[in-house]
Structure formats: structure tokens, C-alpha cells
Design a protein around this motif. Structure first.
Motif, PDB file in Angstrom:
ATOM      1  N   ARG A   1       0.831  -1.205   0.000  1.00  0.00           N
ATOM      2  CA  ARG A   1       0.000   0.000   0.000  1.00  0.00           C
ATOM      3  C   ARG A   1       0.867   1.258   0.000  1.00  0.00           C
ATOM      4  O   ARG A   1       2.021   1.228   0.404  1.00  0.00           O
ATOM      5  CB  ARG A   1      -0.950   0.043   1.213  1.00  0.00           C
ATOM      6  N   SER A   2       0.284   2.375  -0.390  1.00  0.00           N
ATOM      7  CA  SER A   2       1.027   3.633  -0.528  1.00  0.00           C
ATOM      8  C   SER A   2       1.234   4.303   0.830  1.00  0.00           C
ATOM      9  O   SER A   2       0.513   4.016   1.791  1.00  0.00           O
ATOM     10  CB  SER A   2       0.242   4.589  -1.421  1.00  0.00           C
ATOM     11  N   PRO A   3       2.221   5.220   0.918  1.00  0.00           N
ATOM     12  CA  PRO A   3       2.397   6.006   2.149  1.00  0.00           C
ATOM     13  C   PRO A   3       1.125   6.746   2.560  1.00  0.00           C
ATOM     14  O   PRO A   3       0.845   6.894   3.746  1.00  0.00           O
ATOM     15  CB  PRO A   3       3.513   6.995   1.777  1.00  0.00           C
ATOM     16  N   ALA A   4       0.348   7.183   1.559  1.00  0.00           N
ATOM     17  CA  ALA A   4      -0.917   7.880   1.867  1.00  0.00           C
ATOM     18  C   ALA A   4      -1.883   6.951   2.602  1.00  0.00           C
ATOM     19  O   ALA A   4      -2.545   7.354   3.565  1.00  0.00           O
ATOM     20  CB  ALA A   4      -1.566   8.393   0.581  1.00  0.00           C
ATOM     21  N   SER A   5      -1.938   5.671   2.163  1.00  0.00           N
ATOM     22  CA  SER A   5      -2.797   4.685   2.834  1.00  0.00           C
ATOM     23  C   SER A   5      -2.326   4.450   4.267  1.00  0.00           C
ATOM     24  O   SER A   5      -3.132   4.348   5.195  1.00  0.00           O
ATOM     25  CB  SER A   5      -2.804   3.352   2.086  1.00  0.00           C
TER      26      SER A   5
END
Length: 279
Positions: A36-40
């Protein structure tokens, strides 16, 4: 039955906020950080969700899994879950067609129990309170109702048939989201000719939703022979302004299905819808 452990796939803006509401009545709410992304990661932390390393760990520990992801990923995600032999309640809460919801149910059953879901409204943050519509086996929908009891996510059960919740969600989205695009086209066309403020003033005299007036469909059908060509003219004006005309051309071709109802004052709503579905 004690409080369930819940897994969320994958915590986007809607998923994370819905998962945070579920935490009220759950032992814990987990998400899978793998890939998953850093934003997630930041979003999940903000909403107090528990990170686990792998999908398999999340599924092993979860009684209920909620799938809230971009529609295109819904089936692949369900396939990944099916491969692991998940045996709890799977809430398919994505904006997908009823046919896809049924395909996903077929993938996951009989190991899992599938509940079809559709969220109508904005993510449950601040004062926002969306409704999660549910359809599926009664014992499973009751568990999801209990999960969101006394939270900002309201629930409404539509029956035992998988597909109903998805159908309601998409029927509403088809109006609501297309309407926003139509606004952009109308304002864009008016701006090209310097009359956008006047357009907004004309429109401000009427603020209710056409969707709440289905009885007008029969009148639309009777006027389709005139309205279709008018929309073709509007499409030409959009094209001349460099704006995409396809939406209005599609509306004109939809109206053409009613051309034989010309000025028919006796037409009923049922007649009009039947003609639209079976030209």
C-alpha cells in the motif's frame, strides 16, 4: 457472540472512515499494509486501524471483511480472498454492477457468506452520515447492522438477494454523477458565449432534484421527438466550443427510443419505461 474482528480492504478515504465507525462495535479493525502507498499508511494511522503484514494474516484473524476499493479492482481482490479460503462474512461494498456482485459471491461461496453493499453519501467524517445499503442472507446482514449500530454509518437492509444493494447504489450514482458532468458541459458552453452568470441565475430559480419527479418521465417521452433534435443542436454547440459532445448525443439517441410516443398525453410512467427498455 462477542465483538467481531474486522478487516478492511483497502482503506481509501471512504474505506478508512467506514472502518473507523466499525471500530465502535468491533474487537479490532485491521488492514493489510502490504504493497500500500504512504498515503494509505498515514490514513490508516489517522483512523486508528491496526496494520497487519499480509492478506493471509488479515483473513485468518477477521470474522468480517469489508471490501471498499476502486470498482475496477473489486473482482481481483475477491479472487485473492477466495484463494485463501476465507470463511467469514465478506461485505462487497464497492460501486459495481449487480452482475459483478453475483460473480464475486460465486467466487467466495460456500466458504464465505457474501453480503452485497452500497454506500450512498460522503465518507462518515465531521457531520456526514452516509447510508450503507445491504442485501444478502438475513443473519449476515443483521451482523453488519450490529457492527454499525449507533455510528455515523446508517444501515438499511433491502432483502436477501445479492445485487439489490449494488443496483440501488449504481442507479443513484448514474443520476448524481452524470448530473455533475452535465453541469460542467452546460456552464462550459455558456461561458464560451459569455452568458455563464445568466445561466446560473436561470437555474437558481429551481433547486429541487429531477430524480424526485419520476412521473415526469412520461412527459419527457411524449416530447422526445422535439427534445432529441434540440440536444443534437446543443451537442453541436459543445463541439464548436471544443467541449466533448458525446454525452448529449447519447441523450439524444436515448430520446429517439420514444419517437413513436409523439405528443401522447395518455402515456403512463410504466409505458414510458417499458418503451425505453424494449424499443
Amino acid at each position: 457472540m462477542g465483538q467481531p474482528t474486522v478487516g478492511i480492504l483497502h482503506p481509501g478515504s471512504m474505506g478508512a472512515a467506514v472502518a473507523a465507525c466499525a471500530a465502535t462495535n468491533a474487537a479490532s479493525v485491521m488492514w493489510c499494509a502490504e504493497g500500500r502507498s504512504p498515503a494509505s499508511v498515514a490514513r490508516a494511522a489517522q483512523f486508528g486501524l491496526t496494520a497487519v503484514a499480509t492478506l493471509s494474516e488479515l483473513l485468518d484473524r477477521s470474522d468480517i471483511v469489508i471490501s471498499l476499493c476502486p470498482p475496477a479492482a473489486a473482482e481481483d481482490l475477491a479472487r485473492d480472498v477466495a484463494v485463501q479460503g476465507f470463511a467469514g462474512v465478506y461485505v462487497e461494498a464497492n460501486a459495481i454492477s449487480p452482475e459483478r456482485a453475483l460473480r464475486i459471491a460465486a467466487l467466495l461461496e460456500p466458504d464465505a457468506t457474501v453480503v452485497d453493499g452500497g454506500v450512498v453519501g460522503s465518507p462518515p467524517t465531521g457531520a456526514k452520515s452516509p447510508t450503507l445499503y445491504l442485501s444478502g442472507p438475513a443473519d449476515a446482514t443483521a451482523r453488519i447492522e450490529a457492527l454499525f449500530a449507533a455510528t455515523a454509518v446508517q444501515t438499511s437492509v433491502l432483502g436477501a438477494e445479492v445485487g439489490k444493494a449494488s443496483a440501488l447504489k449504481l442507479a443513484y450514482a448514474s443520476f448524481q454523477k452524470t448530473s455533475r458532468v452535465l453541469v460542467a458541459l452546460a456552464v462550459g458552453m455558456a461561458r464560451e458565449h459569455g452568458v455563464d452568470q445568466e445561466l446560473i441565475e436561470v437555474a437558481s430559480r429551481r433547486t429541487d432534484s429531477y430524480l424526485s419527479e419520476p412521473e415526469y418521465i412520461a412527459k419527457t417521452a411524449a416530447r422526445a421527438w422535439r427534445w432529441g433534435p434540440e440536444l443534437e443542436e446543443a451537442a453541436d454547440a459543445l463541439a464548436a466550443a471544443g467541449l466533448p459532445p458525446q454525452m448529449l448525443r447519447a441523450a439524444a439517441s436515448t430520446l429517439a427510443r420514444w419517437n413513436d410516443a409523439k405528443d401522447d398525453g395518455e402515456l403512463t410512467l410504466t409505458d414510458a419505461l417499458d418503451r425505453l427498455a424494449q424499443p
